[in-house]
Design a protein around this motif. Structure first.
Motif, PDB file in Angstrom:
ATOM      1  N   ARG A 416      85.658  46.973  -0.262  1.00 63.79           N
ATOM      2  CA  ARG A 416      85.606  47.728   0.997  1.00 63.79           C
ATOM      3  C   ARG A 416      84.172  48.095   1.359  1.00 63.79           C
ATOM      4  N   GLN A 417      83.418  48.489   0.362  1.00 63.11           N
ATOM      5  CA  GLN A 417      82.032  48.873   0.621  1.00 63.11           C
ATOM      6  C   GLN A 417      81.242  47.689   1.171  1.00 63.11           C
ATOM      7  N   TYR A 418      81.468  46.527   0.610  1.00 60.96           N
ATOM      8  CA  TYR A 418      80.785  45.323   1.089  1.00 60.96           C
ATOM      9  C   TYR A 418      81.205  45.003   2.528  1.00 60.96           C
ATOM     10  N   GLN A 419      82.505  45.092   2.794  1.00 63.28           N
ATOM     11  CA  GLN A 419      83.012  44.796   4.148  1.00 63.28           C
ATOM     12  C   GLN A 419      82.445  45.772   5.167  1.00 63.28           C
ATOM     13  N   ARG A 420      82.369  47.037   4.810  1.00 60.06           N
ATOM     14  CA  ARG A 420      81.829  48.039   5.729  1.00 60.06           C
ATOM     15  C   ARG A 420      80.373  47.744   6.055  1.00 60.06           C
TER      16      ARG A 420
END
Length: 782
Positions: A416-420
């Protein structure tokens, strides 16, 4: 003290008794009397004692520098002398209280009120004298770099601990309270309502002090017959022994086990062999197997980062069957606590513990937990579904086991952190490394107390004699120059209120030091009508943050910053209270409320506006963290928060089941603790491992027995205060609005310490009854 999420170990809070303790305070006193002296001679002794207790910051500054800035602490042997002096001073006060019982009533109504106040003052004086020494001894034996100082402090701690036992059992002091304050001596304590004409003429703070003292006396059975008191004393000794045994088994017993060659390879994918050798003895056998241990750092690292389900299962089961003997210890503890509590007149241990908490009784705990579970159920189901889908994708099996939760939670968080970062244009590097340092954190604290309260937080030099981070057997200058010593001291001052007290920062690990994070009270503040000078509080924040290298500013993880701000909240609470009694000062409040200010301050460490504008600046470029990256940090904190909350609810229910009216102990006709632990997990949908007994390592059952719900309880209040008084103001950085909200929190809550009902304080601050909604709104932000 900040709790670990889904905590797997003990907690270092000290159970409180008559003179209640702060989150990390040693003192737990009642009071005893000896031979009677004439009233005139006693009054002369009292004046001397009062002067020694009322040392202000101004008078301390002209004395020779001493350890903790406490008069008389120059050498390790001084601790024992201070302990013995404290006993002599307290005994003189006890003689005055004892002699007053033999005086005839003069019948003057005004004198009755003055006698009541005087009685409460004297009882608080005993608390102040003993607690100032034993609390300093607790800090010293937990943190001092020199073994001789730690030994001297331990000796003093032992001397006063034994003395406290006699104080707690002093019947004449209890009679003084009943006669001069409640005016009901000789009546059945269970049938009186604690009100009297004298009590009605006292201020609310004095009434609260009187009721708290009486309740604490009676909670330990001083109102019982001699035979019953002896039985209660023997039971209490058994309980203390069982508590120590349970805790010591957790901290001292380590299980070693071997994993085969295939799993050993999986271990090395997560932890290189040279690092593993520092955590556990490096026994690489000829067949390729390796040795692991139940050490919590090793266990949690492998559970969170190993993609091998076989390794995770092995590690989880081995570590959570490491202390089988604690199951029998826990059964005995449940039985002894229940028998002790019913002997004292309570329905259960939980009823006894909660009688002086904000929640009041077990029924209200259940009501609170039901509300929390109902409100979190939907979020919990969605997050569990995400975990199941992730496991199905990687392993072809969607059933989430207890050993799967840490790994798949971390995996999805990282994704999720990467996608954000991709969606918001931050690029692939959304790391927060390098943005958090000790200096940034302290500067943020200075900004906070200035903006919120108009307080100046000023660093001052510390004389060598005042420091405890220097080993006196070596060169002090060398230790200061090479960075071994890093103690810092800050004085707090307000333009109108003047000096507020001192706060030490002892932030980095060293040999012989307490290994967790905590707020220690060295001296409580008090501001009494019969004393010319205000006693200023002295506190210490003790952490074990990442050490600096070559004298440079220490780089911290975001979790370490949260911990530091949490403990800072406790310290601010201590410094900003203004109470007539040190017994009610600062963090000496209801245990299920006292974490509220610390959780409130911790919230600043996650607030995107505060992070990007004040707290987070890169240590090399000095550039602030972008608002987008700060927002990502908060979102990451909220990921799978409902799973943590649901697990805390289960643990809180288990805690209540152990110590409630029908405790789950075979010796008392109940089921086994393991059976109940499993049932609660099944009912809530929280993964449970058959054959494991995680609760045999649940140290909170000792230090927070029947009170584990308090972590969630105080977080709910902190979130509500943040939402009502701070959230919008911090986001807009409107200084007037920030100050308005800060002053409201100070003057309507923090200033009262434990001297006012926390329910009443919260209603004033919030303008209504507290609600769980802001808590869930906060953790649902994505």
């Amino acid at each position: 003290m900040r709790t670990l999420k889904i905590a797997q170990g003990g907690c270092n809070g000290v159970a409180s008794s008559f003179f209640r303790s702060s989150p990390r305070s040693a003192c737990a006193v009642h009071i005893s009397c000896e031979e009677q002296h004439t009233k005139i001679s006693v009054h002369h002794e009292r004046r001397a004692v009062t002067r020694s207790l009322s040392l202000s910051a101004a008078s301390a500054s002209i004395d020779r520098p001493t350890l903790f800035s406490l008069p008389g602490l120059l050498h390790p042997s001084d601790f024992a002398q201070l302990a013995n002096k404290a006993i002599r001073d307290c005994d003189s006060i006890r003689r005055e209280l004892a002699s007053a019982l033999n005086e005839e009533d003069d019948g003057v109504k005004n004198n009755e009120v003055q006698k009541a106040k005087r009685t409460l003052h004297l009882l608080d004086d005993i608390s102040n004298v003993v607690c100032t020494v034993i609390d300093a001894a607790e800090l010293c034996r937990s943190t001092h770099a020199t073994q001789q100082w730690r030994n001297g402090a331990s000796d003093a701690f032992g001397i006063l601990s034994e003395y406290i036992g006699s104080l707690n059992a002093d019947e004449r002091l209890y009679r003084s309270l009943r006669r001069f304050v409640f005016n009901d001596e000789g009546k059945d304590s269970t049938t009186t309502n604690g009100s009297s004409e004298i009590m009605a003429q006292l201020s609310p703070e004095y009434q609260r002090m009187a009721k708290a003292m009486r309740r604490e006396f009676e909670r330990d059975g001083i109102h019982l017959s001699y035979t019953q008191r002896e039985e209660a004393r023997e039971l209490n000794n058994v309980i203390v022994g069982l508590e120590s045994l349970f805790s010591n088994n957790i901290t001292e017993k380590t299980k070693y086990y071997s994993v085969g060659e295939e799993l050993a390879v999986e271990v090395e994918k997560v932890i290189p062999r040279h690092v593993l050798g520092q955590l556990v003895r490096d026994d690489l056998s000829s067949d390729g197997s390796t040795t692991l241990s139940s050490d919590s750092l090793l266990t949690n690292t492998l559970l969170a980062h190993s993609p091998s389900p076989q390794l995770r299962q092995e590690v989880y089961m081995e570590s959570n069957t490491a202390i089988p003997e604690n199951l029998k210890v826990l059964d005995a503890l449940i039985q002894s606590r229940h028998n002790h509590s019913t002997l004292l007149g309570y329905k259960s241990y939980a009823h006894r513990v909660l009688s002086d908490r904000m929640v009041e009784n077990p029924q209200n705990v259940t009501k609170f937990l039901n509300e929390m579970e109902k409100r979190s159920r939907g979020m919990f189901a969605k997050e569990m579904e995400l975990l199941m889908k992730a496991k199905q994708y990687l392993e072809g099996d969607s059933q989430i086991q207890a050993w799967d939760v840490p790994f798949y939670s971390n995996l999805i968080k990282a994704r999720r952190q990467y996608q954000r970062s991709q969606e918001d244009g931050e690029g692939s590097d959304d790391s927060t490394q390098g943005y958090f340092t000790v200096e940034n954190s302290i500067n943020g604290m200075k900004t906070l107390v200035s903006d919120l309260f108009g307080i100046e937080m000023k660093e001052v030099e510390i004389p060598i004699q005042e420091r405890w981070d220097i080993d006196i057997t070596g060169s002090a200058q060398d230790q200061l120059l090479d960075g071994q010593a890093g103690l810092r001291k800050f004085e707090f001052h307000h333009e109108h209120d003047g000096a507020l007290g001192s706060m030490y920062f002892d932030l980095h690990p060293r040999k012989g030091k307490f290994v967790h994070a905590a707020h220690f009270t060295i001296r409580c503040g008090r501001n009494r009508e019969d004393e010319p000078d205000r006693q200023l509080p002295i506190v210490a924040l003790v952490c074990n943050l990442s050490p600096s290298s070559s004298g440079s500013d220490s780089l911290l993880s975001h979790s370490e910053v949260e911990t530091l701000y949490h403990e800072f909240g406790h310290g601010v609470h201590s410094l900003l209270s203004r109470c007539s009694f040190q017994h009610l000062s600062g963090t000496r409040a209801a245990m299920d409320f006292v974490e509220t200010p610390s959780h409130f301050f911790e919230t600043f460490a996650r607030d995107p506006s505060f992070l990007s504008r004040t707290l987070a600046r890169h240590y090399t470029t000095r550039q602030p963290m972008s608002e987008i990256r700060a927002q990502h940090l908060k979102q990451s904190h909220n990921d799978f928060r409902s799973v943590e909350v649901q697990t805390q609810i289960v643990h809180s229910r288990f805690d209540q089941a152990l110590f409630g009216e029908n405790p789950c102990s075979p010796a008392l006709g109940g089921r086994t603790t393991t059976d109940v632990f499993e049932q609660l997990h099944r009912e809530a949908g929280v993964p449970f491992a058959v054959g494991a007994h995680w609760h045999s390592r649940f140290g909170h059952l000792v230090s927070y027995g029947a009170g584990y719900y308090g972590y969630l309880y105080s977080q709910v209040f902190a979130a509500d205060i943040w939402s009502s008084c701070m959230s919008a103001n911090v986001s807009s950085m409107q200084s007037d609005s920030l100050r308005e909200g800060g002053i409201k929190i100070w003057k309507e809550m923090l200033i009262h310490g434990g001297s006012k009902n926390p329910k009443a304080m919260l209603e004033v601050v919030l303008g209504r009854n507290p609600s769980v909604e802001p808590f869930f709104e906060g953790i649902s932000e994505r």
